[in-house]
Design an enzyme around this catalytic site. Structure first.
Site, PDB file in Angstrom:
ATOM      1  N   ASP A 175      48.244  14.970 -16.193  1.00  0.00           N
ATOM      2  CA  ASP A 175      49.295  14.741 -15.190  1.00  0.00           C
ATOM      3  C   ASP A 175      49.607  13.245 -15.217  1.00  0.00           C
ATOM      4  OD1 ASP A 175      50.759  14.194 -12.891  1.00  0.00           O
ATOM      5  OD2 ASP A 175      49.578  15.535 -11.616  1.00  0.00           O
ATOM      6  N   VAL A 176      50.828  12.889 -15.622  1.00  0.00           N
ATOM      7  CA  VAL A 176      51.135  11.460 -15.798  1.00  0.00           C
ATOM      8  C   VAL A 176      51.090  10.669 -14.492  1.00  0.00           C
ATOM      9  CG1 VAL A 176      52.495  11.805 -17.908  1.00  0.00           C
ATOM     10  CG2 VAL A 176      53.662  11.740 -15.676  1.00  0.00           C
ATOM     11  N   ASN A 198      58.243  10.708 -21.280  1.00  0.00           N
ATOM     12  CA  ASN A 198      59.355  11.649 -21.108  1.00  0.00           C
ATOM     13  C   ASN A 198      59.195  12.562 -19.897  1.00  0.00           C
ATOM     14  OD1 ASN A 198      61.631  13.483 -22.287  1.00  0.00           O
ATOM     15  ND2 ASN A 198      59.849  14.820 -22.075  1.00  0.00           N
ATOM     16  N   SER A 254      68.143   8.365 -17.838  1.00  0.00           N
ATOM     17  CA  SER A 254      69.223   9.331 -17.603  1.00  0.00           C
ATOM     18  C   SER A 254      70.510   8.566 -17.329  1.00  0.00           C
ATOM     19  CB  SER A 254      68.863  10.170 -16.371  1.00  0.00           C
ATOM     20  OG  SER A 254      69.978  10.905 -15.915  1.00  0.00           O
ATOM     21  N   TYR A 274      65.948  10.757  -7.516  1.00  0.00           N
ATOM     22  CA  TYR A 274      65.743  10.954  -8.964  1.00  0.00           C
ATOM     23  C   TYR A 274      66.467   9.837  -9.729  1.00  0.00           C
ATOM     24  CZ  TYR A 274      66.380  13.089 -13.605  1.00  0.00           C
ATOM     25  OH  TYR A 274      66.425  13.332 -14.961  1.00  0.00           O
ATOM     26  N   LYS A 327      65.168   6.736 -12.290  1.00  0.00           N
ATOM     27  CA  LYS A 327      65.667   6.538 -13.652  1.00  0.00           C
ATOM     28  C   LYS A 327      66.243   5.114 -13.831  1.00  0.00           C
ATOM     29  CE  LYS A 327      64.431  10.463 -15.254  1.00  0.00           C
ATOM     30  NZ  LYS A 327      63.377  10.516 -16.273  1.00  0.00           N
ATOM     31  N   VAL A 336      71.445  18.080 -20.465  1.00  0.00           N
ATOM     32  CA  VAL A 336      70.861  18.624 -21.690  1.00  0.00           C
ATOM     33  C   VAL A 336      70.434  20.063 -21.388  1.00  0.00           C
ATOM     34  CG1 VAL A 336      69.091  18.268 -23.467  1.00  0.00           C
ATOM     35  CG2 VAL A 336      69.943  16.304 -22.167  1.00  0.00           C
ATOM     36  N   THR A 364      68.168  22.300 -20.983  1.00  0.00           N
ATOM     37  CA  THR A 364      66.721  22.516 -20.854  1.00  0.00           C
ATOM     38  C   THR A 364      66.466  23.232 -19.519  1.00  0.00           C
ATOM     39  OG1 THR A 364      66.249  20.539 -19.554  1.00  0.00           O
ATOM     40  CG2 THR A 364      66.344  20.241 -21.944  1.00  0.00           C
ATOM     41  N   TYR A 393      82.725  16.568 -19.665  1.00  0.00           N
ATOM     42  CA  TYR A 393      82.343  15.878 -20.902  1.00  0.00           C
ATOM     43  C   TYR A 393      83.520  15.818 -21.869  1.00  0.00           C
ATOM     44  CZ  TYR A 393      77.472  15.803 -19.553  1.00  0.00           C
ATOM     45  OH  TYR A 393      76.299  15.526 -18.894  1.00  0.00           O
TER      46      TYR A 393
HETATM   47  N1  LIG Z   1      67.693  18.023 -18.965  1.00  0.00           N
HETATM   48  C1  LIG Z   1      68.564  17.093 -18.665  1.00  0.00           C
HETATM   49  O1  LIG Z   1      69.756  17.340 -18.469  1.00  0.00           O
HETATM   50  C2  LIG Z   1      68.158  15.655 -18.563  1.00  0.00           C
HETATM   51  C3  LIG Z   1      69.160  14.691 -18.436  1.00  0.00           C
HETATM   52  C4  LIG Z   1      68.795  13.347 -18.356  1.00  0.00           C
HETATM   53  C5  LIG Z   1      67.457  13.001 -18.414  1.00  0.00           C
HETATM   54  N2  LIG Z   1      66.509  13.973 -18.528  1.00  0.00           N
HETATM   55  C6  LIG Z   1      65.135  13.540 -18.579  1.00  0.00           C
HETATM   56  O2  LIG Z   1      64.550  14.055 -19.779  1.00  0.00           O
HETATM   57  C7  LIG Z   1      63.160  14.240 -19.583  1.00  0.00           C
HETATM   58  C8  LIG Z   1      62.775  15.639 -19.997  1.00  0.00           C
HETATM   59  O3  LIG Z   1      63.514  16.558 -19.230  1.00  0.00           O
HETATM   60  P1  LIG Z   1      63.673  18.080 -19.654  1.00  0.00           P
HETATM   61  O4  LIG Z   1      65.025  18.488 -19.214  1.00  0.00           O
HETATM   62  O5  LIG Z   1      63.271  18.277 -21.056  1.00  0.00           O
HETATM   63  O6  LIG Z   1      62.624  18.750 -18.640  1.00  0.00           O
HETATM   64  P2  LIG Z   1      61.754  20.076 -18.712  1.00  0.00           P
HETATM   65  O7  LIG Z   1      61.620  20.502 -17.294  1.00  0.00           O
HETATM   66  O8  LIG Z   1      62.289  21.052 -19.731  1.00  0.00           O
HETATM   67  O9  LIG Z   1      60.364  19.549 -19.269  1.00  0.00           O
HETATM   68  C9  LIG Z   1      59.609  18.623 -18.566  1.00  0.00           C
HETATM   69  C10 LIG Z   1      58.152  18.778 -18.975  1.00  0.00           C
HETATM   70  O10 LIG Z   1      57.418  17.785 -18.260  1.00  0.00           O
HETATM   71  C11 LIG Z   1      56.234  18.378 -17.782  1.00  0.00           C
HETATM   72  N3  LIG Z   1      55.758  17.626 -16.624  1.00  0.00           N
HETATM   73  C12 LIG Z   1      56.253  17.662 -15.358  1.00  0.00           C
HETATM   74  N4  LIG Z   1      55.525  16.896 -14.555  1.00  0.00           N
HETATM   75  C13 LIG Z   1      54.546  16.357 -15.315  1.00  0.00           C
HETATM   76  C14 LIG Z   1      53.466  15.488 -15.049  1.00  0.00           C
HETATM   77  N5  LIG Z   1      53.227  15.029 -13.814  1.00  0.00           N
HETATM   78  N6  LIG Z   1      52.660  15.117 -16.072  1.00  0.00           N
HETATM   79  C15 LIG Z   1      52.871  15.596 -17.334  1.00  0.00           C
HETATM   80  N7  LIG Z   1      53.870  16.449 -17.629  1.00  0.00           N
HETATM   81  C16 LIG Z   1      54.700  16.814 -16.636  1.00  0.00           C
HETATM   82  C17 LIG Z   1      56.610  19.799 -17.455  1.00  0.00           C
HETATM   83  O11 LIG Z   1      55.474  20.662 -17.386  1.00  0.00           O
HETATM   84  C18 LIG Z   1      57.563  20.141 -18.588  1.00  0.00           C
HETATM   85  O12 LIG Z   1      56.884  20.712 -19.672  1.00  0.00           O
HETATM   86  C19 LIG Z   1      62.887  13.906 -18.127  1.00  0.00           C
HETATM   87  O13 LIG Z   1      62.484  12.556 -18.036  1.00  0.00           O
HETATM   88  C20 LIG Z   1      64.247  14.068 -17.492  1.00  0.00           C
HETATM   89  O14 LIG Z   1      64.355  13.324 -16.304  1.00  0.00           O
HETATM   90  C21 LIG Z   1      66.811  15.292 -18.616  1.00  0.00           C
END
Ligand SMILES: NC(=O)c1ccc[n+]([C@@H]2O[C@H](COP(=O)([O-])OP(=O)(O)OC[C@H]3O[C@@H](n4cnc5c(N)ncnc54)[C@H](O)[C@@H]3O)[C@@H](O)[C@H]2O)c1
Length: 257
Positions: free
Chosen positions: A64-65, A91, A143, A156, A160, A189, A191, A215
């Site tokens: 857990d980060v 990440n 982000s 959030y 960022k 993204v 996800t 976009y």
């Molecule tokens: N998806 C988007 O649209 C988007 C846009 C801009 C930025 N981001 C950033 O990209 C990064 C990844 O996002 P994503 O969309 O792939 O998310 P996601 O939810 O698909 O994956 C996030 C992962 O982080 C893990 N995680 C959560 N809390 C944690 C902790 N305390 N310690 C370790 N692991 C932990 C989760 O279990 C998960 O596997 C994040 O920093 C997010 O803020 C995402």
């Protein structure tokens, strides 16, 4: 490209899903040894096992980060397993949506703890190794919301924005030690994090259409498209890039209307 990161070792947090997973896979595909770190140990194991099955080299670490001991141990394990640690990708993050006046202290604390403190812990614990090696790359996933506003994502976005500021200060502090520090700023993204955003809306399909329409490229990114930028920044091809926050947003930040 398969050898672009040959001989390098990396630690990617939040690598059990989404952008982190795509990045861990791509780094491994380009020759890096990868520590797949996630708070969800099962997800980390699954990603790591499939990297290894595809001929890559990786280790799964449950951490857990937001917990310093977890991060310290994860860095130590990756470093001793790979005998070096060249690349850190901060990440992992959590996104809790809602208007600011409804945000609880607990929600605020959680976002700060994972999205900001987690980045700090990662950097703090890889830096001694990187300083000794006199080289290293630290990347974080920020982000577009780190530099712009969203009515339901104020805290959030604040985390960022803080990651961008931290990136720049660290680039200044450690540039002379051979350590490059950058962050990427994705727009939406595809996800699970974004699917949750759509699910949160009263009409998810209409929300999806509205978001895509904002976009210039009329779509959102795939996790692999963000991973490509991270892999480039992690490589020696980006040898003079530090202190930057780079958009990977299909032109979103370039458009006003
Ligand atoms: N998806 C988007 O649209 C988007 C846009 C801009 C930025 N981001 C950033 O990209 C990064 C990844 O996002 P994503 O969309 O792939 O998310 P996601 O939810 O698909 O994956 C996030 C992962 O982080 C893990 N995680 C959560 N809390 C944690 C902790 N305390 N310690 C370790 N692991 C932990 C989760 O279990 C998960 O596997 C994040 O920093 C997010 O803020 C995402």
């Amino acid at each position: 490209m398969r050898d672009r990161l040959k001989g390098k070792s990396a630690l990617v947090t939040g690598a059990g899903s989404g952008i982190g997973e795509a990045t861990a896979r791509l780094l491994a595909d380009q020759g890096a040894k990868v520590a797949v770190v996630d708070v969800d140990g099962e997800k980390a194991e699954t990603v790591s096992a499939s990297i290894n099955a595809a001929g890559g080299c990786s280790v799964a670490i449950c951490a857990d980060v937001s917990r310093e001991e977890d991060v310290k141990n994860a860095v130590k394990r990756a470093q001793s397993r790979f005998s070096s640690l060249d690349i850190l990708i901060n990440n992992a993050a959590v996104q809790i949506m809602g208007e600011l006046h409804d945000c609880t202290e607990e929600q605020f604390d959680r976002m700060i703890a994972v999205n900001l403190k987690g980045v700090f812990f990662g950097c703090k614990h890889v830096l001694p190794f990187m300083l000794e090696q006199k080289k290293g790359v630290i990347l974080s996933t920020s982000s577009v919301l780190g530099v712009t506003g969203d009515a339901d994502l104020g805290i959030y976005g604040a985390t960022k924005g803080a990651v961008i500021a931290l990136t720049k200060s660290m680039a200044v502090a450690y540039g002379s030690s051979g350590i490059r520090v950058n962050c990427v700023c994705p727009g939406d993204v595809g996800t699970p994090m974004v699917e949750q955003f759509f699910d949160f809306q009263p009409n998810p399909e209409a929300a999806r259409e509205r978001v895509y329409g904002q976009y210039p490229m009329r779509r959102i990114a795939s996790p692999e498209e963000v991973a490509q930028l991270l892999a480039f920044l992690a490589s020696d091809e980006a040898s003079f890039i530090t202190g930057s926050h780079m958009f990977v947003d299909g032109g979103l930040m370039a458009s006003v209307y």
